[in-house]
Every structure is written in structure tokens, then in C-alpha cells.
Enzyme design. Structure first.
Site, short mmCIF file in Angstrom:
data_model
loop_
_atom_site.label_atom_id
_atom_site.label_comp_id
_atom_site.label_asym_id
_atom_site.label_seq_id
_atom_site.Cartn_x
_atom_site.Cartn_y
_atom_site.Cartn_z
N HIS A 133 43.94 2.32 5.66
CA HIS A 133 43.71 1.15 6.32
C HIS A 133 45.32 0.13 7.41
O HIS A 133 45.37 -0.14 7.44
CB HIS A 133 43.78 0.23 5.34
CG HIS A 133 42.67 -0.37 4.74
ND1 HIS A 133 42.34 -1.11 3.34
CD2 HIS A 133 41.12 0.47 4.39
CE1 HIS A 133 41.00 -1.24 3.19
NE2 HIS A 133 40.28 -0.36 3.53
N GLY A 134 45.49 1.94 7.75
CA GLY A 134 46.92 1.44 8.86
C GLY A 134 48.02 1.11 8.28
O GLY A 134 48.22 1.44 7.92
#
Ligand code: NAG
Ligand code: NAG
Ligand code: NAG
Ligand code: NAG
Length: 425
Positions: free
Chosen positions: A245-246
Site C-alpha cells: 500500500h505504498g
């Protein structure tokens, strides 16, 4: 004659002296090997006692602990400092393996925990295997208890931590947590878990000052790195992130109005490949505190759903009723600079600020080019209640509704169409 005797006596003393020195050096450099304390390392035997005994010896003497070649099954353990040696080196040559879920004690929230150990250096090509696939991931999804699964490696109250080239696989929940620490260097880390494994953040940082993360790869089912409240002076450079998710600042202000402050965060020279988000700042309505002086620069995105995302509408509990209420975690001084690559969803850039005045200040977008991954897709930006400086070129172009002068709780339900509810954050 007398001279020869003197020489012989001198030589004898010198030899004794040398032996003394080499013995001393030997013992001050000596490795404490978990096998010398009875660990078997066959991947079946429970080596917990041996490993804990070896730690206690290392911590009270040389400060050097080694896991040699082998597979050491270790139950949840807390390695407590302070230690006698100034520097504590844990050399992980073999693998360290968590018991499978059914063999865990109840209500234990971390697997391997270091508490209050100064200048801990962890290194080696062995893997920490958290065994999340032995039931943790599947069962918690149904019961909605994934947030209660244990953390694999937790470093608490540390100072001068170094994690050099270590590998962590398949944690039940987040892989590495750094909390209440001062000064940490994490280089060439390797963190791996399946893209669909729940809550398996790579590195979570909280209440910590001064972290340098350089190089390495993190690919998991949740944030590669999350920077939480009380964190200052955090540099992340040349990290490859994906899947996951970064890299995220926040969520801040969670749990009804917590006061969270973070500042001086730099994410430079990183890549994001097939991630849900790229660079992200998220705050929860009703929380207080601030996120300031944040730089994302020289970033490469490939096939990312939401490459650039800043939201003050991050609602974990009930996303459909995410209200714009006061207080708001203030966002001040955020630069998105030199960000290139491809997006897999339409909203390549999203900036969603509260309508309460002063909530989002000093946002700069400069030299950005995000193209659709697929020619049939059109990319766009969404921006509300901010007044960013746009330094061309910026693509997709950003046009923002201006900040308001409202100084009251609005209690309007945030438009969930633009929140992208089809995807789980
Ligand atoms: C010195 O080093 C040798 C070889 O590594 C080891 O076998 C021995 O136990 C060490 N002696 C002490 C006193 O640590
Ligand atoms: C982060 O990078 C900046 C700029 O290079 C540097 O001044 C600062 O000391 C770095 N901080 C840490 C914790 O490494
Ligand atoms: C927002 O979510 C609620 C609950 O899921 C739904 O009833 C409502 O229609 C949604 N609003 C919009 C604008 O999509
Ligand atoms: C707005 O929402 C907050 C939080 O739900 C609540 O405490 C407050 O009373 C609401 N204000 C109004 C005017 O409805």
C-alpha cells in the site's frame, strides 16, 4: 651471559604478555552461538530456551549472539536490555522460525521483541519467518481481528539501532515495528509477504526521532512503511516498494482525536511497483496534531492505483460516514517533486483536505508526470480545499477548489464516490 639471561627473561615475559592479550581479545570478540546453549536448529525442535539463555549470556558479556546455519524454532520472546557491551551484534546466518499459529501462547502481541537495547546491530543473510500462512491471515479475515495478530520483530526503547540486510518473511501482522527509539539505520532490508496478506506492513515507525532507511525491497499486503505519531527526522531513500500500500505518513489522529505530530520526513529516490498507493498522507477527522515538512521526491511509479494521495478523510471504522469535523490534523509543508510513472486507476493525484480553514497549507506539486498504464484509461486529478503551488509540468493537471474560511464543524458526509470506496484502504 648475563645479557642472554636478561633477553631470555624478557622474551618469556613478552610471550606471556602476548598470550594474555590474545586471550583477552578472543573473549571480548567471542560469538555466543545459540547451538552452544543447546539449540538444535532442525526446524522442529523448540529452541526457545537455548536462544533465551544465549541472549542472556551475550547481553551480560560480549554482546555478540550468533544463529549459525540451521532453522531455529523460537516461541515469542523478549530480549531485554540494557546489555553490558556498548554494542550488541546479532548475527543471523540461519533462519529463525516462529511456531505455527496453533502453537502460540494466547494474547502475545509480538514474536521477537527487543526492549531497551542500545546500539543493537542485527545483520546476516538468514530469514526471520513469521509463519503468517499457518492460519493467522485466513482466520483473522473472517473474524475481523487482523489488527490483533502479532508483530514479527519489535524494537522498543532503542537507541542507535542498525538493521543491516536482514530479511523478514510472512509476519502474522506488521513485520517490523520501531517504537520509542532514538536513531536507527535500516539498510538493504528485505521484507516479503503475499499481496493479499492482511495488515502485513513492512516497517511501522512511531514515537521515534532520526531514522535512515536506505535501499532494500519491501513487498507485502499493506504499507511498505508507515510513519506514525511522534516521529521526526525520517529519511527513506532508494527503497523499492511493491506489492503493498505504498509509503504512508499516518494514519494520524486515529482513535477519537488523538494528538499526533510528525515532521521532517523525506522519501527520496524510491520506486513503487503494482502498489495500491504510492506516496500518501492520511489523517482521521476529529484527530489533532500536525504533519509538516514532508518531501516526496525522485519517485518512480509503475502500475500504481493511487500514485499521489493526501487525505484528511481517512475513516477506518465507518468509511461511509466520514465527516468533516474539527479538530483536524493540520497539514503544513508537503512537496511532491519529480514523480513519474503510470497509474492503473483514473485518480492519479488526489488531495482531499478539510474545509476548515488552515487545514492544508504549503502544498507544492512540481515536475510530475503520471500517465495511464493502459491507453484506454484516462487519468485525472482530484483536489479540494487546498491551494497548492503548481510548478509545471504537472500531469494530470491539478485544479483545486479553494480553501474556505469556515471555522466550524461541518458534519457533512464526505462524498464517498470520490473516496474510491471500491478499493480497500
Ligand atoms: C576463543 O576462540 C575460539 C575459536 O573461535 C573458541 O573456540 C574459544 O572458545 C574462545 N575462547 C574464549 C575464552 O572465548
Ligand atoms: C536526512 O537527510 C537530510 C538531507 O540529506 C540530512 O540533513 C539529515 O541529517 C538526514 N537525517 C537522518 C536521520 O539521516
Ligand atoms: C455513500 O455510502 C453510503 C453507504 O454505503 C451510501 O448509502 C451512499 O449512497 C453513498 N453516497 C454516494 C454519494 O455514493
Ligand atoms: C458534529 O459531529 C460531532 C462528532 O460526531 C459531534 O460531536 C457534534 O455534536 C456534531 N455537531 C453538530 C452541530 O451536529
Amino acid at each position: 651471559m648475563a645479557t642472554y639471561t636478561m633477553l631470555a627473561i624478557t622474551c618469556t615475559f613478552m610471550i606471556i604478555g602476548l598470550i594474555g592479550v590474545s586471550k583477552l581479545q578472543n573473549s571480548s570478540n567471542s560469538e555466543i552461538d545459540v547451538k552452544d546453549f543447546g539449540a538444535i536448529g532442525d526446524g522442529i525442535t523448540d529452541d526457545t530456551l537455548a536462544v533465551n539463555d544465549a541472549w542472556n549470556e551475550a547481553c551480560s558479556s560480549t554482546g555478540r549472539l550468533t544463529f549459525p546455519t540451521g532453522n531455529f524454532v523460537v516461541q515469542p520472546s523478549i530480549f531485554l536490555g540494557p546489555c553490558k557491551a556498548n554494542t550488541v551484534v546479532v548475527n543471523v546466518i540461519g533462519n529463525v522460525i516462529a511456531p505455527s499459529m496453533k502453537d502460540w501462547p494466547k494474547n502475545v502481541v509480538t514474536w521477537i521483541r527487543f526492549n531497551n537495547v542500545a546500539n543493537l546491530i542485527m545483520t546476516g543473510t538468514g530469514h526471520f519467518k513469521g509463519q503468517g500462512m499457518t492460519g493467522w491471515w485466513d482466520l483473522c479475515k473472517q473474524a475481523k481481528t487482523c489488527e490483533n495478530n502479532p508483530t514479527a520483530l519489535a524494537f522498543n526503547a532503542c537507541k542507535g539501532l542498525k538493521l543491516l540486510g536482514i530479511t523478514s518473511d510472512d509476519s502474522p501482522r506488521n513485520h517490523i515495528s520501531i517504537n520509542d527509539c532514538n536513531g536507527a539505520v535500516i539498510s538493504n532490508i528485505n521484507i516479503n509477504a503475499p499481496a493479499n496478506s492482511p495488515n502485513t506492513d513492512g516497517i511501522d515507525i512511531s514515537n521515534t526521532n532520526g531514522v535512515q532507511i536506505n535501499g532494500g525491497h519491501i513487498g507485502t499486503g499493506d504499507d511498505c512503511i508507515a510513519i506514525n505519531g511522534g516521529s521526526f527526522n525520517i529519511n527513506i531513500t532508494n527503497l523499492n516498494c511493491g506489492p503493498g500500500h505504498g509509503i504512508s505518513v499516518g494514519s494520524l489522529g486515529r482513535n477519537s482525536g488523538r494528538d499526533d505530530v510528525v515532521s521532517n520526513i523525506r522519501v527520496v529516490g524510491c520506486t513503487f511497483t503494482s502498489t495500491q498507493n504510492g506516496v500518501r498522507i492520511k489523517t482521521v477527522p476529529g484527530g489533532s496534531g500536525s504533519a509538516s515538512q514532508i518531501l516526496f521526491s525522485n519517485i518512480r511509479m509503475t502500475n500504481v492505483q493511487h500514485p499521489i494521495l493526501l487525505t484528511q478523510f481517512y475513516c477506518v471504522e465507518d468509511r461511509s460516514r466520514c465527516m468533516d469535523i474539527r479538530p483536524v490534523v493540520q497539514i503544513n509543508g508537503v512537496s511532491f517533486f519529480n514523480i513519474k510513472g503510470t497509474s492503473s486507476l483514473p485518480n492519479a493525484i488526489e488531495i482531499k483536505c478539510s474545509a476548515n480553514s488552515g487545514s492544508c497549507k504549503g502544498i507544492t506539486l512540481q515536475n510530475i508526470n503520471i500517465q495511464p498504464i493502459n491507453p484506454s484509461l484516462k487519468v485525472q486529478s482530484f483536489c479540494q480545499n487546498a491551494d497548492p503551488s503548481i510548478v509545471a509540468p504537472v500531469f494530470p493537471p491539478v485544479v483545486c477548489t479553494p480553501t474556505s474560511l469556515i471555522e466550524m464543524p461541518l458534519n457533512y458526509s464526505y462524498d464517498n464516490r470520490s473516496q474510491g470506496l471500491a478499493t480497500t484502504f
